[in-house]
Design a protein around this motif. Sequence first.
Motif, short mmCIF file in Angstrom:
data_model
loop_
_atom_site.label_atom_id
_atom_site.label_comp_id
_atom_site.label_asym_id
_atom_site.label_seq_id
_atom_site.Cartn_x
_atom_site.Cartn_y
_atom_site.Cartn_z
N ASN A 166 0.83 -1.19 0.00
CA ASN A 166 0.00 0.00 0.00
C ASN A 166 0.87 1.25 0.00
N PRO A 167 0.69 2.16 -0.97
CA PRO A 167 1.43 3.42 -0.93
C PRO A 167 0.96 4.25 0.25
N VAL A 168 1.88 4.92 0.90
CA VAL A 168 1.54 5.75 2.06
C VAL A 168 1.09 7.12 1.55
N LEU A 169 -0.16 7.44 1.77
CA LEU A 169 -0.71 8.71 1.32
C LEU A 169 -0.57 9.77 2.40
N LEU A 170 -0.45 11.02 1.97
CA LEU A 170 -0.40 12.13 2.91
C LEU A 170 -1.74 12.27 3.63
N GLN A 171 -1.68 12.73 4.85
CA GLN A 171 -2.92 12.94 5.59
C GLN A 171 -3.80 13.97 4.89
N THR A 199 -4.26 14.28 1.80
CA THR A 199 -5.01 13.64 0.72
C THR A 199 -6.36 13.14 1.24
N TYR A 200 -6.34 12.56 2.44
CA TYR A 200 -7.59 12.07 3.02
C TYR A 200 -8.49 13.22 3.47
N SER A 201 -7.89 14.29 3.98
CA SER A 201 -8.69 15.38 4.54
C SER A 201 -9.18 16.37 3.49
N ASP A 202 -8.39 16.57 2.41
CA ASP A 202 -8.71 17.62 1.45
C ASP A 202 -9.46 17.14 0.21
N LEU A 203 -9.29 15.88 -0.16
CA LEU A 203 -9.90 15.39 -1.39
C LEU A 203 -11.26 14.75 -1.11
N PRO A 204 -12.16 14.77 -2.09
CA PRO A 204 -13.43 14.04 -1.93
C PRO A 204 -13.15 12.55 -1.76
N PRO A 205 -13.97 11.85 -0.99
CA PRO A 205 -13.70 10.42 -0.77
C PRO A 205 -13.83 9.58 -2.03
N GLN A 206 -14.72 9.96 -2.93
CA GLN A 206 -14.88 9.25 -4.21
C GLN A 206 -14.94 10.25 -5.36
N VAL A 207 -14.29 9.89 -6.45
CA VAL A 207 -14.34 10.69 -7.68
C VAL A 207 -14.40 9.73 -8.86
N ARG A 217 3.81 14.81 -11.32
CA ARG A 217 4.71 14.33 -10.27
C ARG A 217 4.33 12.88 -9.97
N GLY A 218 5.31 12.00 -9.88
CA GLY A 218 5.03 10.57 -9.75
C GLY A 218 4.71 10.12 -8.35
N THR A 219 3.59 10.57 -7.81
CA THR A 219 3.13 10.10 -6.51
C THR A 219 1.64 9.81 -6.59
N MET A 220 1.17 8.90 -5.75
CA MET A 220 -0.26 8.61 -5.71
C MET A 220 -1.05 9.82 -5.25
N ASP A 221 -0.49 10.60 -4.32
CA ASP A 221 -1.20 11.79 -3.86
C ASP A 221 -1.46 12.75 -5.02
N ASP A 264 -11.55 5.60 -5.17
CA ASP A 264 -12.38 5.43 -3.97
C ASP A 264 -11.41 5.38 -2.80
N LEU A 265 -11.31 6.49 -2.07
CA LEU A 265 -10.33 6.56 -0.98
C LEU A 265 -10.62 5.58 0.15
N PRO A 266 -11.87 5.47 0.64
CA PRO A 266 -12.11 4.53 1.75
C PRO A 266 -11.74 3.09 1.39
N ASN A 267 -11.98 2.70 0.14
CA ASN A 267 -11.66 1.33 -0.28
C ASN A 267 -10.29 1.22 -0.93
N GLU A 268 -9.59 2.35 -1.07
CA GLU A 268 -8.24 2.39 -1.64
C GLU A 268 -8.19 1.69 -3.00
N THR A 269 -9.08 2.12 -3.89
CA THR A 269 -9.10 1.57 -5.24
C THR A 269 -9.07 2.70 -6.26
#
Length: 316
Positions: A32-37, A39-47, A115-119, A154-159
Amino acid sequence: MNTVFLKSKTLSYARFAGVFIMLLMLSACARNPVLLQSTYSDLPPQVELRSVPFYAQTEFQCGPATLAMVLNHQGVAAKVDQLIPQVFIPGRDGSVQPEMLATVRRYEKLAFPIRGTMDTLLGHLAAGDPVVVMQNLSLPIYPMWHYAVAIGYDLPNETLILRSGEIERHTISFSRFDATWARTERWGFVVAEPGTLPTGVTPRNALEAISAFEEAHGPQATLSSWQAFVERHPTNAVGQFALGNALYADQQPAQARQAFALATDLNPEMGAAWLNLGLILLQQEEFDAAHGALTKAASLGGNVQAKARLALDTFK
């Protein structure tokens, strides 16, 4: 018979072991890539960017298909069959990155490497930008290159949601995707209109993308993009210098002079900015200021030194 049977059985086990070991190796990379906090707080949970069209990808033609998807999303009526001869390289059984980016520019759009990051990837999707991503679906020693279009997450399901291959809506875990993406040094890009600068693109990547567009279409066609760049990065000396060139090409010498002057303030060692500033001042018959700028350019060396000295000869 027994010997043949045992030999066949042994080979069967050998094949199974080979596949099993490969699967273990592939799975070992899927962490699992480690995402910045943020990313979870600022982005919509699903897009999910449902408006991105889908074209099934035949063998070795994932490059043209992904380009058609993102170009169509930008309003360009480009068909897969039209794109194949522009990006497909038969000797390599596919498309390579420079041809992908150059083809976008041929349709008068800008291609910005991300930039080559998941965030960053998720941030582009949240901003409404589909992302062309390159994957290696095999091991590094036996690469299987593949292009897909990321259209959602989908952030909650990490997909992640991809337009990929023959699957219109391919869902893949962050970990499995990142493992295949990492084998391409996490290469990807977004497509944008001239005059727009996608959020999250680094200054260096933006400079390279806009410069490449300028080389293809000229400084006047690129003026709005340089203006967008310096609005985002006002203290970037290279951006101010490039804006000055575009303004001058657009017959706006007064504004070009301001941009060149700002570039020299931001980077006093930029000889090209001093040279262009001096030449404009010379045209405007501000001789003392022109002499000072050209003298500074001549003192810095580099490939502008000879031009600066030639301009200084007019004062003799």
